[in-house]
Design a protein around this motif. Structure first.
Motif, PDB file in Angstrom:
ATOM      1  N   THR A 123     -19.285   0.754  -8.471  1.00  0.00           N
ATOM      2  CA  THR A 123     -19.422   2.520  -9.015  1.00  0.00           C
ATOM      3  C   THR A 123     -19.547   2.507 -10.516  1.00  0.00           C
ATOM      4  O   THR A 123     -19.793   3.562 -11.061  1.00  0.00           O
ATOM      5  CB  THR A 123     -18.554   3.241  -8.281  1.00  0.00           C
ATOM      6  N   GLY A 124     -19.152   1.482 -11.236  1.00  0.00           N
ATOM      7  CA  GLY A 124     -18.799   1.834 -12.728  1.00  0.00           C
ATOM      8  C   GLY A 124     -17.676   2.604 -13.024  1.00  0.00           C
ATOM      9  O   GLY A 124     -17.461   2.876 -14.292  1.00  0.00           O
ATOM     10  N   LEU A 125     -16.876   3.232 -12.094  1.00  0.00           N
ATOM     11  CA  LEU A 125     -15.873   3.824 -12.550  1.00  0.00           C
ATOM     12  C   LEU A 125     -14.675   2.801 -12.506  1.00  0.00           C
ATOM     13  O   LEU A 125     -14.636   1.491 -12.390  1.00  0.00           O
ATOM     14  CB  LEU A 125     -15.373   4.789 -11.309  1.00  0.00           C
ATOM     15  N   LYS A 126     -13.577   3.351 -13.542  1.00  0.00           N
ATOM     16  CA  LYS A 126     -12.528   2.569 -13.963  1.00  0.00           C
ATOM     17  C   LYS A 126     -11.409   2.801 -12.933  1.00  0.00           C
ATOM     18  O   LYS A 126     -10.832   3.944 -12.622  1.00  0.00           O
ATOM     19  CB  LYS A 126     -12.047   3.041 -15.181  1.00  0.00           C
ATOM     20  N   VAL A 127     -10.722   1.681 -12.248  1.00  0.00           N
ATOM     21  CA  VAL A 127      -9.763   1.730 -11.439  1.00  0.00           C
ATOM     22  C   VAL A 127      -8.509   1.595 -12.225  1.00  0.00           C
ATOM     23  O   VAL A 127      -8.308   0.571 -12.962  1.00  0.00           O
ATOM     24  CB  VAL A 127      -9.500   0.801 -10.117  1.00  0.00           C
ATOM     25  N   ARG A 128      -7.635   2.725 -12.158  1.00  0.00           N
ATOM     26  CA  ARG A 128      -6.366   2.836 -12.940  1.00  0.00           C
ATOM     27  C   ARG A 128      -5.066   2.091 -12.216  1.00  0.00           C
ATOM     28  O   ARG A 128      -4.389   1.432 -12.689  1.00  0.00           O
ATOM     29  CB  ARG A 128      -5.736   4.417 -13.093  1.00  0.00           C
ATOM     30  N   ALA A 129      -5.233   2.320 -10.899  1.00  0.00           N
ATOM     31  CA  ALA A 129      -4.033   1.859 -10.013  1.00  0.00           C
ATOM     32  C   ALA A 129      -4.423   1.573  -8.611  1.00  0.00           C
ATOM     33  O   ALA A 129      -5.319   2.287  -7.873  1.00  0.00           O
ATOM     34  CB  ALA A 129      -2.817   2.430 -10.085  1.00  0.00           C
ATOM     35  N   VAL A 130      -4.112   0.252  -8.087  1.00  0.00           N
ATOM     36  CA  VAL A 130      -4.191   0.224  -6.530  1.00  0.00           C
ATOM     37  C   VAL A 130      -2.656   0.030  -6.065  1.00  0.00           C
ATOM     38  O   VAL A 130      -2.224  -1.077  -6.508  1.00  0.00           O
ATOM     39  CB  VAL A 130      -4.975  -0.899  -6.003  1.00  0.00           C
ATOM     40  N   ASN A 131      -2.199   1.062  -5.554  1.00  0.00           N
ATOM     41  CA  ASN A 131      -0.887   0.996  -5.051  1.00  0.00           C
ATOM     42  C   ASN A 131      -0.717   0.595  -3.504  1.00  0.00           C
ATOM     43  O   ASN A 131      -1.236   1.340  -2.824  1.00  0.00           O
ATOM     44  CB  ASN A 131       0.100   2.445  -5.179  1.00  0.00           C
ATOM     45  N   VAL A 132      -0.144  -0.429  -3.398  1.00  0.00           N
ATOM     46  CA  VAL A 132      -0.043  -1.071  -2.080  1.00  0.00           C
ATOM     47  C   VAL A 132       1.467  -0.911  -1.530  1.00  0.00           C
ATOM     48  O   VAL A 132       2.375  -1.424  -1.977  1.00  0.00           O
ATOM     49  CB  VAL A 132      -0.519  -2.567  -1.810  1.00  0.00           C
ATOM     50  N   THR A 133       1.375  -0.426  -0.189  1.00  0.00           N
ATOM     51  CA  THR A 133       2.661  -0.348   0.634  1.00  0.00           C
ATOM     52  C   THR A 133       2.470  -1.067   1.798  1.00  0.00           C
ATOM     53  O   THR A 133       1.704  -0.718   2.523  1.00  0.00           O
ATOM     54  CB  THR A 133       2.982   1.231   0.854  1.00  0.00           C
ATOM     55  N   VAL A 134       3.552  -2.146   2.022  1.00  0.00           N
ATOM     56  CA  VAL A 134       3.533  -2.882   3.219  1.00  0.00           C
ATOM     57  C   VAL A 134       4.308  -1.675   4.292  1.00  0.00           C
ATOM     58  O   VAL A 134       5.442  -1.883   4.037  1.00  0.00           O
ATOM     59  CB  VAL A 134       4.008  -4.139   2.768  1.00  0.00           C
ATOM     60  N   GLN A 135       3.442  -1.366   5.125  1.00  0.00           N
ATOM     61  CA  GLN A 135       4.020  -0.387   6.235  1.00  0.00           C
ATOM     62  C   GLN A 135       4.767  -1.254   7.708  1.00  0.00           C
ATOM     63  O   GLN A 135       5.278  -0.892   8.224  1.00  0.00           O
ATOM     64  CB  GLN A 135       3.186   0.494   6.661  1.00  0.00           C
ATOM     65  N   GLY A 136       4.130  -2.566   7.757  1.00  0.00           N
ATOM     66  CA  GLY A 136       4.463  -3.283   8.889  1.00  0.00           C
ATOM     67  C   GLY A 136       3.930  -4.486   8.968  1.00  0.00           C
ATOM     68  O   GLY A 136       3.081  -4.988   7.939  1.00  0.00           O
ATOM     69  N   LEU A 137       4.402  -5.237  10.065  1.00  0.00           N
ATOM     70  CA  LEU A 137       3.805  -6.836  10.324  1.00  0.00           C
ATOM     71  C   LEU A 137       3.324  -6.705  11.731  1.00  0.00           C
ATOM     72  O   LEU A 137       3.692  -5.801  12.661  1.00  0.00           O
ATOM     73  CB  LEU A 137       5.387  -7.581  10.196  1.00  0.00           C
ATOM     74  N   SER A 138       2.221  -7.627  11.576  1.00  0.00           N
ATOM     75  CA  SER A 138       1.565  -7.767  12.953  1.00  0.00           C
ATOM     76  C   SER A 138       1.640  -8.933  13.310  1.00  0.00           C
ATOM     77  O   SER A 138       1.981 -10.237  12.574  1.00  0.00           O
ATOM     78  CB  SER A 138       0.084  -7.350  12.584  1.00  0.00           C
ATOM     79  N   LEU A 139       1.550  -9.332  14.755  1.00  0.00           N
ATOM     80  CA  LEU A 139       1.521 -10.870  14.913  1.00  0.00           C
ATOM     81  C   LEU A 139       0.172 -11.542  14.868  1.00  0.00           C
ATOM     82  O   LEU A 139      -0.905 -10.931  14.946  1.00  0.00           O
ATOM     83  CB  LEU A 139       1.971 -10.812  16.702  1.00  0.00           C
ATOM     84  N   PRO A 140       0.108 -12.870  14.562  1.00  0.00           N
ATOM     85  CA  PRO A 140      -0.959 -13.492  14.388  1.00  0.00           C
ATOM     86  C   PRO A 140      -1.997 -13.324  15.572  1.00  0.00           C
ATOM     87  O   PRO A 140      -1.485 -13.384  16.692  1.00  0.00           O
ATOM     88  CB  PRO A 140      -0.563 -14.881  14.067  1.00  0.00           C
ATOM     89  N   SER A 141      -3.322 -13.294  15.449  1.00  0.00           N
ATOM     90  CA  SER A 141      -4.220 -13.344  16.460  1.00  0.00           C
ATOM     91  C   SER A 141      -4.035 -14.742  17.369  1.00  0.00           C
ATOM     92  O   SER A 141      -3.642 -15.797  16.865  1.00  0.00           O
ATOM     93  CB  SER A 141      -5.679 -13.336  16.052  1.00  0.00           C
ATOM     94  N   GLN A 142      -4.627 -14.396  18.502  1.00  0.00           N
ATOM     95  CA  GLN A 142      -4.492 -15.811  19.520  1.00  0.00           C
ATOM     96  C   GLN A 142      -5.324 -16.857  18.806  1.00  0.00           C
ATOM     97  O   GLN A 142      -4.886 -18.199  18.699  1.00  0.00           O
ATOM     98  CB  GLN A 142      -4.864 -15.480  20.854  1.00  0.00           C
TER      99      GLN A 142
END
Length: 118
Positions: free
Chosen positions: A92-111
């Motif tokens: 896009t050519g836009l400037k990303v000021r922040a990427v705020n990541v929140t870990v909300q949960g855990l998942s089990l590995p795929s089979q």
């Protein structure tokens, strides 16, 4: 000539970026009390925990993730931050000021992943 990039496009870029990284997915958006009382159903159409805010040429992304159990939460979160920043800025050519990541949960590995490590 001025070009306007919709917020939906920015959300799609961020979501597609996350989908390409293994061992995680975007969490469902938190349910508000009023939605619970009103009988909002969950399912595939449930909103995801992904919000993009744009102020002029600056973009901020807030994203909630479910990360596969056993993965390093910090390194996965940093990879997501880098990838989303790079893709939005490149496309896009836009400037990303922040990427705020929140870990909300855990998942089990795929089979498939479990069988590969056995």
């Amino acid at each position: 000539m001025e070009l306007d990039i919709s917020r939906t496009v920015l959300i799609d870029i961020a979501a597609t970026t996350v989908e390409r990284i293994g061992g995680l997915d975007i969490a469902a958006a938190p349910i508000k009390a009023s939605e619970m009382l009103g009988g909002v159903r969950s399912g595939p159409r449930r909103p995801r925990a992904l919000k993009v805010t744009r102020e002029g040429a600056n973009v901020s992304v807030d994203i909630g993730l479910n990360i596969e159990y056993g993965k390093n939460l910090v390194s996965v979160s940093q990879s997501v931050q880098r990838a989303i920043t790079e893709n939005i800025e490149l496309m896009t050519g836009l400037k990303v000021r922040a990427v705020n990541v929140t870990v909300q949960g855990l998942s089990l590995p795929s089979q498939a992943a479990v069988r590969a490590t056995s």
